[in-house]
Design a protein around this motif. Structure first.
Motif, mmCIF file in Angstrom:
data_model
loop_
_atom_site.group_PDB
_atom_site.id
_atom_site.type_symbol
_atom_site.label_atom_id
_atom_site.label_comp_id
_atom_site.label_asym_id
_atom_site.label_seq_id
_atom_site.Cartn_x
_atom_site.Cartn_y
_atom_site.Cartn_z
ATOM 1 N N ARG A 3 -36.448 87.432 -48.751
ATOM 2 C CA ARG A 3 -35.204 87.405 -47.983
ATOM 3 C C ARG A 3 -34.019 87.580 -48.933
ATOM 4 O O ARG A 3 -33.963 86.969 -49.993
ATOM 5 N N ALA A 4 -33.062 88.420 -48.509
ATOM 6 C CA ALA A 4 -31.865 88.670 -49.293
ATOM 7 C C ALA A 4 -30.631 88.284 -48.491
ATOM 8 O O ALA A 4 -30.615 88.398 -47.258
ATOM 9 N N LEU A 75 -19.424 80.006 -50.531
ATOM 10 C CA LEU A 75 -20.697 80.664 -50.823
ATOM 11 C C LEU A 75 -21.722 79.663 -51.338
ATOM 12 O O LEU A 75 -22.911 79.738 -50.985
ATOM 13 N N ARG A 76 -21.299 78.712 -52.156
ATOM 14 C CA ARG A 76 -22.237 77.683 -52.610
ATOM 15 C C ARG A 76 -22.824 76.922 -51.432
ATOM 16 O O ARG A 76 -24.020 76.601 -51.411
ATOM 17 N N SER A 77 -21.978 76.651 -50.423
ATOM 18 C CA SER A 77 -22.458 75.933 -49.233
ATOM 19 C C SER A 77 -23.482 76.767 -48.479
ATOM 20 O O SER A 77 -24.483 76.239 -47.977
ATOM 21 N N VAL A 78 -23.253 78.071 -48.392
ATOM 22 C CA VAL A 78 -24.204 78.957 -47.703
ATOM 23 C C VAL A 78 -25.541 78.954 -48.429
ATOM 24 O O VAL A 78 -26.613 78.840 -47.804
ATOM 25 N N LEU A 79 -25.516 79.090 -49.743
ATOM 26 C CA LEU A 79 -26.764 79.093 -50.510
ATOM 27 C C LEU A 79 -27.482 77.747 -50.424
ATOM 28 O O LEU A 79 -28.720 77.688 -50.354
ATOM 29 N N ALA A 80 -26.719 76.656 -50.402
ATOM 30 C CA ALA A 80 -27.328 75.326 -50.330
ATOM 31 C C ALA A 80 -27.953 75.073 -48.969
ATOM 32 O O ALA A 80 -28.977 74.386 -48.862
ATOM 33 N N ALA A 81 -27.343 75.640 -47.926
ATOM 34 C CA ALA A 81 -27.848 75.420 -46.568
ATOM 35 C C ALA A 81 -29.145 76.162 -46.301
ATOM 36 O O ALA A 81 -29.887 75.818 -45.382
ATOM 37 N N GLY A 82 -29.415 77.189 -47.094
ATOM 38 C CA GLY A 82 -30.659 77.929 -46.931
ATOM 39 C C GLY A 82 -30.622 78.888 -45.759
ATOM 40 O O GLY A 82 -29.594 79.036 -45.113
ATOM 41 N N PRO A 83 -31.744 79.555 -45.519
ATOM 42 C CA PRO A 83 -33.038 79.405 -46.193
ATOM 43 C C PRO A 83 -32.970 79.869 -47.641
ATOM 44 O O PRO A 83 -31.989 80.513 -48.029
ATOM 45 N N PRO A 84 -34.009 79.581 -48.418
ATOM 46 C CA PRO A 84 -33.991 80.042 -49.817
ATOM 47 C C PRO A 84 -33.940 81.571 -49.872
ATOM 48 O O PRO A 84 -34.641 82.252 -49.123
ATOM 49 N N TYR A 85 -33.097 82.085 -50.756
ATOM 50 C CA TYR A 85 -32.968 83.535 -50.891
ATOM 51 C C TYR A 85 -33.629 84.007 -52.180
ATOM 52 O O TYR A 85 -33.469 83.388 -53.241
ATOM 53 N N ASP A 86 -34.364 85.108 -52.064
ATOM 54 C CA ASP A 86 -34.986 85.721 -53.232
ATOM 55 C C ASP A 86 -34.013 86.616 -53.982
ATOM 56 O O ASP A 86 -34.256 86.963 -55.140
ATOM 57 N N LEU A 87 -32.910 86.986 -53.307
ATOM 58 C CA LEU A 87 -31.950 87.900 -53.910
ATOM 59 C C LEU A 87 -30.620 87.774 -53.185
ATOM 60 O O LEU A 87 -30.580 87.582 -51.976
ATOM 61 N N VAL A 88 -29.536 87.896 -53.933
ATOM 62 C CA VAL A 88 -28.205 88.044 -53.355
ATOM 63 C C VAL A 88 -27.695 89.436 -53.737
ATOM 64 O O VAL A 88 -27.749 89.818 -54.910
ATOM 65 N N HIS A 89 -27.235 90.183 -52.747
ATOM 66 C CA HIS A 89 -26.734 91.547 -52.970
ATOM 67 C C HIS A 89 -25.267 91.596 -52.568
ATOM 68 O O HIS A 89 -24.931 91.589 -51.389
ATOM 69 N N ALA A 90 -24.380 91.647 -53.555
ATOM 70 C CA ALA A 90 -22.944 91.785 -53.311
ATOM 71 C C ALA A 90 -22.642 93.274 -53.142
ATOM 72 O O ALA A 90 -22.840 94.061 -54.069
ATOM 73 N N GLU A 370 -37.465 94.741 -58.877
ATOM 74 C CA GLU A 370 -37.337 94.369 -60.293
ATOM 75 C C GLU A 370 -36.510 93.106 -60.471
ATOM 76 O O GLU A 370 -36.892 92.194 -61.217
ATOM 77 N N VAL A 371 -35.386 93.025 -59.774
ATOM 78 C CA VAL A 371 -34.483 91.891 -59.981
ATOM 79 C C VAL A 371 -35.057 90.623 -59.360
ATOM 80 O O VAL A 371 -35.008 89.538 -59.954
ATOM 81 N N ALA A 372 -35.587 90.723 -58.141
ATOM 82 C CA ALA A 372 -36.118 89.530 -57.484
ATOM 83 C C ALA A 372 -37.349 89.002 -58.199
ATOM 84 O O ALA A 372 -37.637 87.798 -58.125
ATOM 85 N N GLY A 373 -38.041 89.871 -58.915
ATOM 86 C CA GLY A 373 -39.241 89.429 -59.632
ATOM 87 C C GLY A 373 -38.935 88.822 -60.984
ATOM 88 O O GLY A 373 -39.829 88.300 -61.642
ATOM 89 N N ARG A 374 -37.647 88.878 -61.389
ATOM 90 C CA ARG A 374 -37.253 88.355 -62.687
ATOM 91 C C ARG A 374 -36.421 87.093 -62.477
ATOM 92 O O ARG A 374 -35.365 87.125 -61.866
ATOM 93 N N ARG A 375 -36.889 85.985 -62.968
ATOM 94 C CA ARG A 375 -36.181 84.723 -62.809
ATOM 95 C C ARG A 375 -35.262 84.488 -64.007
ATOM 96 O O ARG A 375 -35.620 84.793 -65.142
#
Length: 376
Positions: A3-4, A75-90, A370-375
């Motif tokens: 999920r992105a 934005l921090r609140s959005v990320l904290a509320a979930g669901p967990p995201y595998d990627l953020v695309h600005a 590539e990006v989502a697979g790299r932590r």
């Protein structure tokens, strides 16, 4: 399924938003799911909802009541509320800058799209470099920003893509001629794009008026809307209308505003005039050429990457701000049907070869993987 979270700046559907929407269905078919953090209403919400993407409302980016840090807190609140995201695309440079420190702190893999050629201060460069991947829409954009300090090893080029099934040449149905009450023999010159100083519609209009004064069958259609509320942009729009009334046969100059039927309108044009002062990679150029419309354009930004061989790829280049050269290029196409046909075929061929939505989507999918697979 991965999920992105998409970060979108404006409620309108401008070039960056349309470019994103062109590739999202392919990514969805590949298994990606999306939410979008975007303004709470407008065409962007309608477009996302239509393809099953949940929209999370954000404050308007131009809201003077919200500071950059307040928006980052949102934005921090959005990320904290979930669901967990595998990627953020600005999806824009501004959203990339806003989100850089947030995603780095949250340890969420991220991509920022660079769709503008603008000056950046040291703080903006540092914010953008927090993203592990920066995607420039042209080599011109990439060179510009690396020159300002963006990390070259994190920056790649991904061209925008066009849905070739939607944008394609078609036999004229006199659609616009009938709408405007024109004769079937009327030839239409298009000036298309957001009404803003850097798009240079004043030069295109002045040059087209010169051609109109010599030909009774030529009309110009100006398609686009002013979004900016800056005083200079408001004055620019007013001057366009004033110039039309002052210089030209006003009954043959048509301001059509925003249109949602561009795949139907482009094939009705005899040519497109695009005299931008700067252009990262003009989506209107891609769409027009995909529809077989000959182009007159300024040689700026990423435009030469579209039309590498100029006329043999569907475009005639003119210098920035040069009304006489633009008028001359218009006349060449209007006077030479064989040249117009040759450029029409060449432009379509070029877009099919290098700027299809499928090609762009495949590239973006690779970057996602590539990006989502790299932590971090």
């Amino acid at each position: 399924m991965p999920r992105a979270l998409l970060l979108c700046e404006y409620p309108a559907l401008n070039g960056g938003e349309r470019s994103l929407l062109a590739v999202l269905p392919t990514l969805q078919q590949a298994g990606w799911e999306f939410d979008a953090w975007c303004p709470g209403s407008g065409p962007i919400v309608e477009a996302f909802t239509a393809i099953g993407i949940r929209c999370i409302a954000q404050r308007p980016i131009l809201d003077p009541r919200s500071s950059l840090e307040e928006r980052r807190a949102d934005l921090r609140s959005v990320l904290a509320a979930g669901p967990p995201y595998d990627l953020v695309h600005a999806n824009s440079l501004a959203m990339g800058r806003l989100s850089g420190p947030v995603v780095e702190q949250a340890k969420v893999p991220s991509i920022a799209h660079l769709r503008d050629i603008v000056g950046l201060n040291h703080a903006a460069v540092a914010d953008l470099n927090r993203h592990p991947r920066l995607l420039a829409v042209s080599e011109a954009v990439q060179r510009h920003h690396i020159g300002q300090g963006l990390a070259a090893e994190q920056t790649d080029v991904l061209y925008n893509g066009i849905d070739l099934a939607r944008f394609h040449p078609a036999t004229s149905t006199l659609y616009l001629q009938r709408e405007l009450g024109l004769a079937a023999t009327a030839r239409l010159v298009g000036i298309v794009g957001q009404l803003i100083l850097r798009k240079g519609q004043n030069i295109a209009l002045a040059a087209t008026i010169e051609s109109m004064l010599m030909r009774n069958d030529v009309h110009v259609v100006v398609i686009g809307t002013r979004h900016s509320e800056k005083p200079e942009t408001i004055a620019f729009e007013r001057e366009l209308h004033a110039a039309a009334a002052r210089l030209g046969p006003a009954q043959r100059i048509h301001f059509l505003g925003t249109r949602t039927d561009m795949p139907r309108l482009f094939p009705e044009l005899s040519l497109l005039v695009h005299t931008a002062r700067q252009e990262p990679l003009g989506r209107v150029l891609l769409e027009a050429s995909a529809c077989g419309v000959p182009v007159v354009a300024t040689d700026v930004g990423g435009t030469r990457e579209i039309y590498q061989r100029e006329e043999r790829d569907g475009a005639l280049f003119v210098p920035v701000g040069d009304v006489a050269a633009t008028h001359s290029a218009l006349d060449r196409i209007l006077d030479d049907r064989a040249l117009a046909t040759k450029m029409s075929i060449a432009g379509r061929t070029r877009i099919v070869e290098a700027f299809s939505a499928e090609r762009s989507a495949a590239g973006l999918l690779r970057h996602y993987t590539e990006v989502a697979g790299r932590r971090p």
